[in-house]
Write a protein that holds these residues in place. Structure first.
Motif, PDB file in Angstrom:
ATOM      1  N   MET A  98       0.833  -1.200   0.000  1.00  0.00           N
ATOM      2  CA  MET A  98       0.000   0.000   0.000  1.00  0.00           C
ATOM      3  C   MET A  98       0.872   1.257   0.000  1.00  0.00           C
ATOM      4  SD  MET A  98      -2.967   1.367  -0.079  1.00  0.00           S
ATOM      5  CE  MET A  98      -4.152   0.165   0.405  1.00  0.00           C
ATOM      6  N   LEU A  99       1.925   1.268   0.791  1.00  0.00           N
ATOM      7  CA  LEU A  99       2.816   2.425   0.828  1.00  0.00           C
ATOM      8  C   LEU A  99       3.555   2.609  -0.493  1.00  0.00           C
ATOM      9  CD1 LEU A  99       4.233   2.205   4.443  1.00  0.00           C
ATOM     10  CD2 LEU A  99       2.603   3.860   3.521  1.00  0.00           C
ATOM     11  N   ILE A 100       3.974   1.515  -1.109  1.00  0.00           N
ATOM     12  CA  ILE A 100       4.628   1.606  -2.416  1.00  0.00           C
ATOM     13  C   ILE A 100       3.655   2.169  -3.449  1.00  0.00           C
ATOM     14  CG2 ILE A 100       5.606   0.264  -4.317  1.00  0.00           C
ATOM     15  CD1 ILE A 100       6.863  -1.546  -2.164  1.00  0.00           C
ATOM     16  N   PHE A 101       2.413   1.686  -3.422  1.00  0.00           N
ATOM     17  CA  PHE A 101       1.388   2.179  -4.337  1.00  0.00           C
ATOM     18  C   PHE A 101       1.148   3.677  -4.137  1.00  0.00           C
ATOM     19  CE2 PHE A 101      -3.130   3.216  -4.952  1.00  0.00           C
ATOM     20  CZ  PHE A 101      -3.215   3.007  -6.308  1.00  0.00           C
ATOM     21  N   LEU A 102       1.020   4.104  -2.889  1.00  0.00           N
ATOM     22  CA  LEU A 102       0.792   5.524  -2.605  1.00  0.00           C
ATOM     23  C   LEU A 102       1.998   6.376  -2.992  1.00  0.00           C
ATOM     24  CD1 LEU A 102      -1.096   5.304   0.784  1.00  0.00           C
ATOM     25  CD2 LEU A 102      -2.028   5.904  -1.455  1.00  0.00           C
ATOM     26  N   TRP A 103       3.196   5.842  -2.808  1.00  0.00           N
ATOM     27  CA  TRP A 103       4.396   6.582  -3.193  1.00  0.00           C
ATOM     28  C   TRP A 103       4.443   6.776  -4.709  1.00  0.00           C
ATOM     29  CZ3 TRP A 103       8.959   5.012  -5.806  1.00  0.00           C
ATOM     30  CH2 TRP A 103       9.997   5.943  -5.758  1.00  0.00           C
ATOM     31  N   VAL A 104       4.156   5.734  -5.483  1.00  0.00           N
ATOM     32  CA  VAL A 104       4.131   5.838  -6.946  1.00  0.00           C
ATOM     33  C   VAL A 104       3.030   6.805  -7.386  1.00  0.00           C
ATOM     34  CG1 VAL A 104       3.648   4.547  -9.074  1.00  0.00           C
ATOM     35  CG2 VAL A 104       5.182   3.587  -7.357  1.00  0.00           C
ATOM     36  N   LEU A 105       1.873   6.727  -6.734  1.00  0.00           N
ATOM     37  CA  LEU A 105       0.776   7.644  -7.035  1.00  0.00           C
ATOM     38  C   LEU A 105       1.190   9.088  -6.764  1.00  0.00           C
ATOM     39  CD1 LEU A 105      -2.244   7.659  -7.860  1.00  0.00           C
ATOM     40  CD2 LEU A 105      -2.767   7.683  -5.434  1.00  0.00           C
ATOM     41  N   TRP A 106       1.900   9.329  -5.683  1.00  0.00           N
ATOM     42  CA  TRP A 106       2.371  10.668  -5.343  1.00  0.00           C
ATOM     43  C   TRP A 106       3.354  11.179  -6.394  1.00  0.00           C
ATOM     44  CZ3 TRP A 106       1.338  14.886  -3.084  1.00  0.00           C
ATOM     45  CH2 TRP A 106       2.331  15.827  -2.879  1.00  0.00           C
ATOM     46  N   ILE A 107       4.278  10.329  -6.825  1.00  0.00           N
ATOM     47  CA  ILE A 107       5.255  10.734  -7.840  1.00  0.00           C
ATOM     48  C   ILE A 107       4.543  11.091  -9.147  1.00  0.00           C
ATOM     49  CG2 ILE A 107       7.198   9.949  -9.256  1.00  0.00           C
ATOM     50  CD1 ILE A 107       7.980  10.563  -6.392  1.00  0.00           C
ATOM     51  N   ILE A 108       3.552  10.300  -9.528  1.00  0.00           N
ATOM     52  CA  ILE A 108       2.799  10.585 -10.756  1.00  0.00           C
ATOM     53  C   ILE A 108       2.071  11.920 -10.631  1.00  0.00           C
ATOM     54  CG2 ILE A 108       0.814   9.845 -12.141  1.00  0.00           C
ATOM     55  CD1 ILE A 108       1.743   6.950 -11.619  1.00  0.00           C
ATOM     56  N   LEU A 109       1.438  12.164  -9.481  1.00  0.00           N
ATOM     57  CA  LEU A 109       0.732  13.422  -9.256  1.00  0.00           C
ATOM     58  C   LEU A 109       1.692  14.598  -9.286  1.00  0.00           C
ATOM     59  CD1 LEU A 109      -1.924  14.866  -8.552  1.00  0.00           C
ATOM     60  CD2 LEU A 109      -1.365  14.480  -6.153  1.00  0.00           C
ATOM     61  N   LEU A 110       2.861  14.438  -8.698  1.00  0.00           N
ATOM     62  CA  LEU A 110       3.862  15.504  -8.693  1.00  0.00           C
ATOM     63  C   LEU A 110       4.295  15.861 -10.116  1.00  0.00           C
ATOM     64  CD1 LEU A 110       5.586  17.186  -6.676  1.00  0.00           C
ATOM     65  CD2 LEU A 110       7.312  15.400  -6.866  1.00  0.00           C
ATOM     66  N   PHE A 111       4.547  14.848 -10.941  1.00  0.00           N
ATOM     67  CA  PHE A 111       4.944  15.111 -12.321  1.00  0.00           C
ATOM     68  C   PHE A 111       3.798  15.691 -13.143  1.00  0.00           C
ATOM     69  CE2 PHE A 111       8.585  12.353 -11.379  1.00  0.00           C
ATOM     70  CZ  PHE A 111       9.589  13.118 -11.946  1.00  0.00           C
ATOM     71  N   ARG A 112       2.567  15.279 -12.862  1.00  0.00           N
ATOM     72  CA  ARG A 112       1.421  15.859 -13.579  1.00  0.00           C
ATOM     73  C   ARG A 112       1.285  17.337 -13.274  1.00  0.00           C
ATOM     74  NH1 ARG A 112      -2.931  12.859 -15.852  1.00  0.00           N
ATOM     75  NH2 ARG A 112      -3.580  14.965 -16.256  1.00  0.00           N
ATOM     76  N   VAL A 113       1.488  17.712 -12.009  1.00  0.00           N
ATOM     77  CA  VAL A 113       1.379  19.119 -11.633  1.00  0.00           C
ATOM     78  C   VAL A 113       2.501  19.925 -12.286  1.00  0.00           C
ATOM     79  CG1 VAL A 113       1.623  20.718  -9.685  1.00  0.00           C
ATOM     80  CG2 VAL A 113       0.085  18.768  -9.513  1.00  0.00           C
TER      81      VAL A 113
END
Length: 138
Positions: free
Chosen positions: A21-36
């Protein structure tokens, strides 16, 4: 032989779930950061200083920067993404039409002209076939 270490017994199933779950959330955060960050640079209405400010804000204070950006400018992110995709599609369509039109349309026009000449009786069937082969092989 009795000193074997069984790692599976030392790491419970719930621990594995939370790790995933933490790995999934970390990858999701990185994707959101790059989208912004991508949206900041894609937006033509922002000046260079504003782009610099948003980028520094997102890099220096990532959680706060991303959430403030999404609150302040997030409603138009989808519109800018659609405009970018539409512009890319139009560019691809123009390039495809230019490329396809330069060769295929020329051959089709030549064959149509040859067919008209043959129907008018200005060239014979043998001349038509010979000219048609030349057009198709060129």
């Amino acid at each position: 032989m009795s000193n074997n270490l069984y790692l599976a017994y030392d790491y419970p199933l719930l621990g594995a779930f939370w790790t995933l779950m933490l790995i999934f959330l970390w990858v999701l955060w990185i994707i959101l950061l790059f989208r912004v960050i991508g949206d900041v640079f894609r937006d033509d209405s922002l000046s260079g200083g504003a782009k610099t400010g948003w980028t520094l804000f997102v890099i220096v204070l990532p959680f706060l920067g991303v959430f403030v950006y999404l609150f302040a400018r997030g409603s138009d992110m989808g519109k800018r993404e659609q405009q970018h995709a539409r512009a890319q599609q139009e560019s691809l369509d123009v390039r495809t039409r230019e490329t396809a039109g330069s060769t295929d349309r020329g051959h089709a026009d030549e064959l149509a002209k040859l067919s008209e000449l043959k129907n008018k009786g200005e060239i014979s069937e043998a001349e038509f076939q010979h000219a048609k082969q030349k057009v198709l092989t060129s």
